[in-house]
Design an enzyme around this catalytic site. Structure first.
Site, PDB file in Angstrom:
ATOM      1  N   ASP A 108       9.404   4.406   0.178  1.00 49.94           N
ATOM      2  CA  ASP A 108       8.213   4.920   0.861  1.00 49.94           C
ATOM      3  C   ASP A 108       8.307   4.574   2.348  1.00 49.94           C
ATOM      4  O   ASP A 108       8.137   3.424   2.749  1.00 49.94           O
ATOM      5  CB  ASP A 108       6.954   4.304   0.238  1.00 49.94           C
ATOM      6  CG  ASP A 108       5.680   4.863   0.850  1.00 49.94           C
ATOM      7  OD1 ASP A 108       5.771   5.712   1.755  1.00 49.94           O
ATOM      8  OD2 ASP A 108       4.594   4.447   0.414  1.00 49.94           O
ATOM      9  N   TYR A 160       0.845  -1.195   0.000  1.00 50.48           N
ATOM     10  CA  TYR A 160       0.000   0.000   0.000  1.00 50.48           C
ATOM     11  C   TYR A 160       0.879   1.243   0.000  1.00 50.48           C
ATOM     12  O   TYR A 160       1.783   1.375   0.829  1.00 50.48           O
ATOM     13  CB  TYR A 160      -0.889  -0.005   1.246  1.00 50.48           C
ATOM     14  CG  TYR A 160      -1.894   1.124   1.283  1.00 50.48           C
ATOM     15  CD1 TYR A 160      -2.956   1.160   0.399  1.00 50.48           C
ATOM     16  CD2 TYR A 160      -1.783   2.152   2.221  1.00 50.48           C
ATOM     17  CE1 TYR A 160      -3.887   2.194   0.439  1.00 50.48           C
ATOM     18  CE2 TYR A 160      -2.718   3.187   2.271  1.00 50.48           C
ATOM     19  CZ  TYR A 160      -3.769   3.191   1.373  1.00 50.48           C
ATOM     20  OH  TYR A 160      -4.685   4.207   1.415  1.00 50.48           O
ATOM     21  N   LYS A 217       2.405  10.532   8.214  1.00 47.10           N
ATOM     22  CA  LYS A 217       1.978  10.043   9.538  1.00 47.10           C
ATOM     23  C   LYS A 217       2.673  10.773  10.699  1.00 47.10           C
ATOM     24  O   LYS A 217       2.285  11.870  11.040  1.00 47.10           O
ATOM     25  CB  LYS A 217       2.180   8.539   9.610  1.00 47.10           C
ATOM     26  CG  LYS A 217       1.327   7.828   8.524  1.00 47.10           C
ATOM     27  CD  LYS A 217       1.076   6.407   8.855  1.00 47.10           C
ATOM     28  CE  LYS A 217       0.468   5.619   7.712  1.00 47.10           C
ATOM     29  NZ  LYS A 217      -0.967   5.505   7.747  1.00 47.10           N
TER      30      LYS A 217
HETATM   31  C1  LIG Z   1       3.593   2.960   3.122  1.00 52.90           C
HETATM   32  C2  LIG Z   1       2.475   3.952   2.965  1.00 52.90           C
HETATM   33  N1  LIG Z   1       2.526   4.844   1.961  1.00 52.90           N
HETATM   34  C3  LIG Z   1       1.564   5.754   1.778  1.00 52.90           C
HETATM   35  C4  LIG Z   1       0.466   5.796   2.613  1.00 52.90           C
HETATM   36  C5  LIG Z   1      -0.608   6.811   2.383  1.00 52.90           C
HETATM   37  O1  LIG Z   1      -0.598   7.778   3.408  1.00 52.90           O
HETATM   38  P1  LIG Z   1      -1.915   8.605   3.734  1.00 52.90           P
HETATM   39  O2  LIG Z   1      -2.878   7.670   4.386  1.00 52.90           O
HETATM   40  O3  LIG Z   1      -1.435   9.699   4.678  1.00 52.90           O
HETATM   41  O4  LIG Z   1      -2.419   9.158   2.455  1.00 52.90           O
HETATM   42  C6  LIG Z   1       0.366   4.883   3.661  1.00 52.90           C
HETATM   43  C7  LIG Z   1      -0.801   4.898   4.554  1.00 52.90           C
HETATM   44  O5  LIG Z   1      -1.039   4.018   5.338  1.00 52.90           O
HETATM   45  C8  LIG Z   1       1.392   3.935   3.846  1.00 52.90           C
HETATM   46  O6  LIG Z   1       1.335   3.026   4.827  1.00 52.90           O
END
Ligand SMILES: Cc1ncc(COP(=O)(O)O)c(C=O)c1O
Length: 395
Positions: free
Chosen positions: A232, A148, A259
């Site tokens: 990421d 994700y 986050k």
């Molecule tokens: C690894 C990763 N990238 C991107 C995101 C997306 O972040 P957001 O929920 O702040 O849009 C998440 C969200 O859980 C994530 O775990």
């Protein structure tokens, strides 16, 4: 779904949900929070305790999907946000807050001497992919199955409705941790790949840390083909002062955060070396566009800077040790638990049933079995969580 006997009576939440259904599809705004028949409603939180609209208090291991590293309403974080809010919620000019957080993050993330702030991890990943495409002049990206990276078209799960075929054509997907498939995909598509999007401990794919040999291969094989490595770190930045990338000792080209760096407020960040990030420099004729009415919001960044200052090496080590001890205790009880440090994931066939059974015992986790710790927790907190899991075994 959980048997109704494990779902406590929620008269206030039931009434709120009935109202919500008239205006919000499925009753809320976040698909990722839904738990059947409907979730309880939060009203407040303090430290590691969350209170719901029906008056139940639970130990919060959901922490708004890991973003509340200091739990709820931490006095210093709240004070920083309130001070910034009193000075003005947002401005049509930059503020010193973005310089402060960028300076702090640059000290921690080895590869990133330049930053751009956004409003979510989704936005950070989306903009980082655009940056990679602009810098390399290539359109395609490679990602790993089941991971994700937010809800931008290019990274949503395979087969997601509403994603145009043109976008899908530019996404190459490889199974997590499969070295041979990775090299084959790089051989086949390397000259059209702008970047590889990588999470070294992807929650949706099981929250298992990547094999260091795989990470080294990924770095070597992307670098020699001129493909950018987009690491990421939205979920995993809490792992260490420099996130997981610091632990692997591998240098990506671009990183995305979110986050915890917003102190509980909406945030995302894109970081990297100047020669890549300067593509955003608005003084350039060919600058990559990135704006956002609320990007680099001063309230978020003031809260985030305070949260990050409070999260020093000692705090991270303590939290990771607490998490490792909890994981060991749950494993000893017979649960299948993955993760590392303060991020844990419990694997069960029926996650919804587990969710309600734990809620009934006063413990809140994510609907996909993800748990995370926050700094207000101590051994007594994790002992109470372990006891709640143990009591389920005996039911
Ligand atoms: C690894 C990763 N990238 C991107 C995101 C997306 O972040 P957001 O929920 O702040 O849009 C998440 C969200 O859980 C994530 O775990």
């Amino acid at each position: 779904m959980a048997s109704t006997s494990t779902i406590p009576a929620l008269p206030v939440a039931d009434a709120l949900y009935d109202r919500a259904l008239g205006h919000l599809p499925g009753g809320n705004s976040r698909t990722t929070l839904f738990v059947a028949p409907h979730p309880p409603y939060a009203t407040s939180g303090r430290g590691h305790v969350l209170r719901d609209a029906d008056g139940r208090e639970v130990i919060d291991l959901q922490n708004n999907y890991t973003s509340l590293i200091h739990g709820h309403a931490h006095p210093e974080v709240t004070e920083a946000a309130a001070r910034a809010l009193h000075a003005g919620a947002s401005f049509g000019l930059p503020t010193e807050h973005e310089i402060e957080l960028a300076e702090l993050l640059s000290q921690r993330v080895a590869i990133a001497d330049r930053w751009r702030f956004a409003n979510s991890g989704t936005e950070a990943v989306m903009v980082a992919i655009r940056l990679a495409r602009a810098v390399t002049g290539r359109d395609a990206i490679l990602r790993f199955e089941g991971c994700y990276h937010g809800s931008a078209d290019a990274v949503v799960q395979h087969g997601a409705r509403g994603v145009p075929q043109g976008v899908k054509d530019d996404v190459v997907t490889v199974p997590v941790g499969d070295e041979a498939a990775l090299v084959a995909a790089l051989d086949a598509h390397g000259d059209r790949l702008a970047c590889v999007v990588f999470d070294a401990m992807p929650n949706r794919a099981g929250l298992r840390p990547a094999d260091p040999a795989f990470v080294t291969l990924l770095r070597t094989e992307t670098a020699r083909r001129g493909i950018l490595l987009l690491w990421d770190e939205v979920l995993t930045f809490r792992a260490g002062l420099g996130g997981l990338q610091g632990q692997y000792g591998v240098e990506p080209d671009i990183t995305t955060l979110g986050k915890i760096i917003g102190g509980g407020l909406p945030v995302g960040a894109i970081g990297g070396r100047a020669e890549i990030m300067d593509a955003f420099d608005p003084r350039r004729d060919d600058a990559v566009g990135h704006g956002g009415t609320f990007s680099a919001n001063p309230v978020t960044l003031a809260a985030g800077t305070t949260a990050m200052r409070l999260l020093d090496a000692t705090a991270i080590d303590r939290l990771n040790a607490l998490g490792d001890a909890l994981r060991e205790r749950l494993a000893a009880q017979g649960w299948t638990v993955t993760g590392q440090g303060s991020l844990l994931r419990v694997h069960v066939p029926d996650a919804t049933a587990l969710w309600w059974r734990l809620w009934a015992k006063g413990v809140l986790i994510s609907v996909n079995g993800l748990l995370c710790l926050s700094t207000p927790m101590d051994e007594d907190t994790t002992a109470a969580v372990a006891d709640a899991f143990e009591s389920l075994d005996q039911e």
